[in-house]
Motif scaffolding. Structure first.
Motif, PDB file in Angstrom:
ATOM      1  N   ARG A   1       0.821  -1.223   0.000  1.00 56.47           N
ATOM      2  CA  ARG A   1       0.000   0.000   0.000  1.00 56.47           C
ATOM      3  C   ARG A   1       0.849   1.264   0.000  1.00 56.47           C
ATOM      4  O   ARG A   1       0.496   2.248  -0.645  1.00 56.47           O
ATOM      5  N   VAL A   2       1.968   1.253   0.713  1.00 59.23           N
ATOM      6  CA  VAL A   2       2.844   2.429   0.715  1.00 59.23           C
ATOM      7  C   VAL A   2       3.447   2.641  -0.664  1.00 59.23           C
ATOM      8  O   VAL A   2       3.375   3.725  -1.241  1.00 59.23           O
TER       9      VAL A   2
ATOM     10  N   GLN B   1       4.348  11.351   4.347  1.00 57.44           N
ATOM     11  CA  GLN B   1       2.895  11.558   4.331  1.00 57.44           C
ATOM     12  C   GLN B   1       2.175  10.278   3.938  1.00 57.44           C
ATOM     13  O   GLN B   1       1.142   9.937   4.521  1.00 57.44           O
ATOM     14  N   ARG B   2       2.710   9.576   2.946  1.00 59.90           N
ATOM     15  CA  ARG B   2       2.068   8.333   2.509  1.00 59.90           C
ATOM     16  C   ARG B   2       2.142   7.267   3.599  1.00 59.90           C
ATOM     17  O   ARG B   2       1.165   6.561   3.855  1.00 59.90           O
TER      18      ARG B   2
ATOM     19  N   VAL C   1      -1.195   5.496   5.318  1.00 60.03           N
ATOM     20  CA  VAL C   1      -1.444   4.049   5.364  1.00 60.03           C
ATOM     21  C   VAL C   1      -1.431   3.564   6.811  1.00 60.03           C
ATOM     22  O   VAL C   1      -2.271   2.741   7.208  1.00 60.03           O
ATOM     23  N   ALA C   2      -0.503   4.067   7.622  1.00 58.55           N
ATOM     24  CA  ALA C   2      -0.440   3.670   9.032  1.00 58.55           C
ATOM     25  C   ALA C   2      -1.749   4.014   9.744  1.00 58.55           C
ATOM     26  O   ALA C   2      -2.276   3.197  10.509  1.00 58.55           O
TER      27      ALA C   2
ATOM     28  N   GLU D   1       1.150   1.608  18.868  1.00 61.22           N
ATOM     29  CA  GLU D   1       2.585   1.421  19.093  1.00 61.22           C
ATOM     30  C   GLU D   1       3.286   0.976  17.802  1.00 61.22           C
ATOM     31  O   GLU D   1       4.366   1.469  17.465  1.00 61.22           O
ATOM     32  N   GLN D   2       2.677   0.051  17.074  1.00 61.77           N
ATOM     33  CA  GLN D   2       3.251  -0.391  15.802  1.00 61.77           C
ATOM     34  C   GLN D   2       3.280   0.755  14.793  1.00 61.77           C
ATOM     35  O   GLN D   2       4.256   0.924  14.061  1.00 61.77           O
ATOM     36  N   SER D   3       2.221   1.551  14.778  1.00 62.87           N
ATOM     37  CA  SER D   3       2.157   2.694  13.877  1.00 62.87           C
ATOM     38  C   SER D   3       3.280   3.682  14.176  1.00 62.87           C
ATOM     39  O   SER D   3       3.940   4.187  13.253  1.00 62.87           O
ATOM     40  N   ARG D   4       3.524   3.952  15.447  1.00 64.45           N
ATOM     41  CA  ARG D   4       4.621   4.857  15.820  1.00 64.45           C
ATOM     42  C   ARG D   4       5.970   4.288  15.388  1.00 64.45           C
ATOM     43  O   ARG D   4       6.826   5.014  14.880  1.00 64.45           O
TER      44      ARG D   4
END
Length: 107
Positions: free
Chosen positions: A56-57, A71-72, A76-77, A89-92
């Motif tokens: 997706r990225v 930004q992308r 997606v995150a 936490e995973q997103s960070r």
């Protein structure tokens, strides 16, 4: 276990090009940007279309600059957290790795 060669070396008749269709199975078990690892699974988690986070990225690449890339990744995150595929936490961890990957991704 396979020997690979440039197409021009494997062309049976020099100068007479044949159509080739290379198929390569990508294996990306972890979300990684350059040398910046995240510890977050990639291949094991897919969206409703069967796409991974990195699919997706990178589907919107190439990026004009590192800021556009970040930004992308954030977009997606955020989508993956909202869908319950990743934790905050995973997103960070993903966004931090993307920010640190600047030296690996800029020409």
């Amino acid at each position: 276990g396979y020997t690979l060669a440039p197409y021009y070396l494997s062309d049976p008749v020099p100068g007479q090009f044949n159509a080739y269709h290379p198929y390569v199975k990508r294996v990306e078990p972890e979300v990684v940007f350059g040398s910046a690892a995240t510890g977050v699974p990639n291949d094991a988690i897919r969206d409703e279309g069967g796409e991974t986070f990195l699919d997706r990225v990178w589907e919107t690449a190439p990026f004009r600059n590192h800021g556009q890339f970040l930004q992308r990744v954030k977009q997606v995150a955020d989508e993956w957290v909202a869908a319950g595929r990743h934790t905050e936490e995973q997103s960070r961890a993903i966004q931090l790795a993307a920010a640190h990957a600047n030296k690996d991704l800029e020409p």
